[in-house]
Scaffold this motif. Sequence first.
Motif, PDB file in Angstrom:
ATOM      1  N   ARG A  28       1.055  -1.275  -0.269  1.00 45.88           N
ATOM      2  CA  ARG A  28       0.089  -0.092  -0.212  1.00 45.88           C
ATOM      3  C   ARG A  28       0.821   1.170   0.025  1.00 45.88           C
ATOM      4  O   ARG A  28       0.663   2.272  -0.807  1.00 45.88           O
ATOM      5  CB  ARG A  28      -0.818  -0.012   1.272  1.00 45.88           C
ATOM      6  N   HIS A  31       2.699   1.531  -3.177  1.00 48.76           N
ATOM      7  CA  HIS A  31       1.546   2.145  -4.361  1.00 48.76           C
ATOM      8  C   HIS A  31       1.409   3.636  -4.039  1.00 48.76           C
ATOM      9  O   HIS A  31       1.322   4.402  -4.868  1.00 48.76           O
ATOM     10  CB  HIS A  31       0.349   1.222  -4.195  1.00 48.76           C
ATOM     11  N   ASP A  32       1.199   4.048  -2.896  1.00 46.91           N
ATOM     12  CA  ASP A  32       0.868   5.340  -2.421  1.00 46.91           C
ATOM     13  C   ASP A  32       2.050   6.229  -2.681  1.00 46.91           C
ATOM     14  O   ASP A  32       2.033   7.213  -3.264  1.00 46.91           O
ATOM     15  CB  ASP A  32       0.538   5.621  -0.931  1.00 46.91           C
ATOM     16  N   ASP A  33       3.167   6.060  -2.266  1.00 42.95           N
ATOM     17  CA  ASP A  33       4.525   6.844  -2.748  1.00 42.95           C
ATOM     18  C   ASP A  33       4.750   6.849  -4.085  1.00 42.95           C
ATOM     19  O   ASP A  33       4.945   8.065  -4.730  1.00 42.95           O
ATOM     20  CB  ASP A  33       5.577   5.991  -1.985  1.00 42.95           C
ATOM     21  N   GLY A  35       2.739   6.286  -6.660  1.00 45.63           N
ATOM     22  CA  GLY A  35       1.650   6.615  -7.461  1.00 45.63           C
ATOM     23  C   GLY A  35       1.723   8.338  -7.180  1.00 45.63           C
ATOM     24  O   GLY A  35       1.658   8.950  -8.295  1.00 45.63           O
ATOM     25  N   SER A  36       2.052   8.682  -6.095  1.00 43.81           N
ATOM     26  CA  SER A  36       1.976   9.922  -5.998  1.00 43.81           C
ATOM     27  C   SER A  36       3.214  10.886  -6.673  1.00 43.81           C
ATOM     28  O   SER A  36       2.941  11.840  -7.294  1.00 43.81           O
ATOM     29  CB  SER A  36       2.220  10.442  -4.499  1.00 43.81           C
ATOM     30  N   SER A  37       4.281  10.121  -6.659  1.00 40.97           N
ATOM     31  CA  SER A  37       5.355  10.658  -7.316  1.00 40.97           C
ATOM     32  C   SER A  37       5.337  10.580  -8.605  1.00 40.97           C
ATOM     33  O   SER A  37       5.617  11.549  -9.505  1.00 40.97           O
ATOM     34  CB  SER A  37       6.907  10.017  -7.027  1.00 40.97           C
ATOM     35  N   SER A  39       2.450  10.743 -10.242  1.00 37.52           N
ATOM     36  CA  SER A  39       1.789  11.866 -10.629  1.00 37.52           C
ATOM     37  C   SER A  39       2.386  13.226 -10.799  1.00 37.52           C
ATOM     38  O   SER A  39       1.966  13.978 -11.665  1.00 37.52           O
ATOM     39  CB  SER A  39       0.381  11.944  -9.492  1.00 37.52           C
ATOM     40  N   SER A  40       3.150  13.391  -9.938  1.00 33.83           N
ATOM     41  CA  SER A  40       4.009  14.592  -9.728  1.00 33.83           C
ATOM     42  C   SER A  40       4.850  14.988 -11.047  1.00 33.83           C
ATOM     43  O   SER A  40       4.907  15.783 -11.764  1.00 33.83           O
ATOM     44  CB  SER A  40       4.805  14.958  -8.583  1.00 33.83           C
ATOM     45  N   GLN A 193       7.227  13.009   8.900  1.00 36.69           N
ATOM     46  CA  GLN A 193       6.069  12.123   8.293  1.00 36.69           C
ATOM     47  C   GLN A 193       6.407  10.797   8.621  1.00 36.69           C
ATOM     48  O   GLN A 193       5.474  10.008   9.297  1.00 36.69           O
ATOM     49  CB  GLN A 193       5.624  12.324   7.021  1.00 36.69           C
TER      50      GLN A 193
END
Lengths: 223, 212
Positions: A28, A31-33, A35-37, A39-40, A193
């Motif tokens: 997860r 995927h989150d990491d 995915g966000s990168s 997208s950027s 974080q």
Amino acid sequence: MLAYFMYKRKRKLELVMKLEQTRNAISRDLHDDIGSSLSSITRFSEALQNTADDQESVKNLSRKIQNISSDMNSKMSDIVWSLNTEDESTEPLLERLQNYCALTLAPIDVDYDIQFSEASTQVKISPHVMKDIYLILKEAINNSLKHSGASLIQVQASVSNQQLCLTVQDNGRGFAQHHLPTLGGKGLESMQQRALKIQGVFSMESEPQKGCRVRFVFRYRIN
Amino acid sequence: MEKIRVVLFDDNYDLRESLLAVFKNHASIEVIGCYAHAKEAPEIVLSSQPDVVLMDINMPGLNGIDAVKKLKKTAPNIPILMQTVFEDEQNIFNAITAGASGYILKSSPTSKLVQAIEEVHYGGAPFSPGIARKVLGFFQTQSPSKEEYHLQPREMEVIEYLVKGLSYKQIAAKMDITYTTVRFHMKNIYAKLHVASMTEVVAKALQNKWFR
């Protein structure tokens, strides 16, 4: 006899489920990491296309894209490493940290010293937590490398009161403590974080000309 | 035209920077604030009064769904567009019930993101097609199917004629049964659907889309 087998079976099932949960948590995160990168990168590329005539912005944006993708590469490898780690102690962490320092610090003549106390290598942590701890330490080392001009970086792990305490200390130029809130930056933020995510306490102390010390304390569970 | 003022909450540093970059000098969107966590979201939104809030779901500390709940209490009229990597049914549903106006995947192209921001600003509810299907799927499974009421084929037939507007008499003729039998079926239908009138039977059939 039967009770023993039942117990064994239950225990095995629990282990399998725990492993499954850990894997899910890590994938997860991945995927989150990632995915966000990704997208950027998409957004930055579009911004790049819109500023094609401004040379300075073009340089700036393409450098960002380059940094993000190389970041993603190393993060992926860290995550895969944590997924494949079966040993639930801090030994693999120590090993990987040594490798990292040997690869990044040694070639540029920055001395390093990594000390894990005997007790701290006995601490059991899940791969999930290990990954975040590793990424905090790596970030702290990177920060020293980038901003402090240090010639020595020391990493220490110790244990007291069921708490694992990790410090990264450099002998660089440091900064006045009241500047800390304005330093901002990706590195500091990501360390904070990650610490928050695994419910650890993160702090950073420094004085001008006296180096900088990143301290991270994590309360571990005993089973 | 005035620009739509957006505030963004996302724990990913690069993502925040990239949205600032892509919306710098943008024709219709202006990012007026970016924050790494949503713990102070209500205060921030109250003081900056954005037109739209863009909210990540998976954040350490306070997650996006809890942040939506808080925001809806302090600033109920400011629409919130959720932004996430996952096409995850539970999260989508939780976000919507918490009060989010729409949902967009981070992998969507910027043009789609702009569209979604504009849509929530003007009162719409944008979902990427995959998400829309899932949300719809959720509500469809929520409404009980015909099977759950244990209606017999003959009873279904009666309901179908009712929906078409036929009277008991006409239904009796169509199904080649007596008027009394139709009334008998109806009594059972009322009991199975837990209703007390013919209108309610028809309403239930229409609401749950038993016939197309």
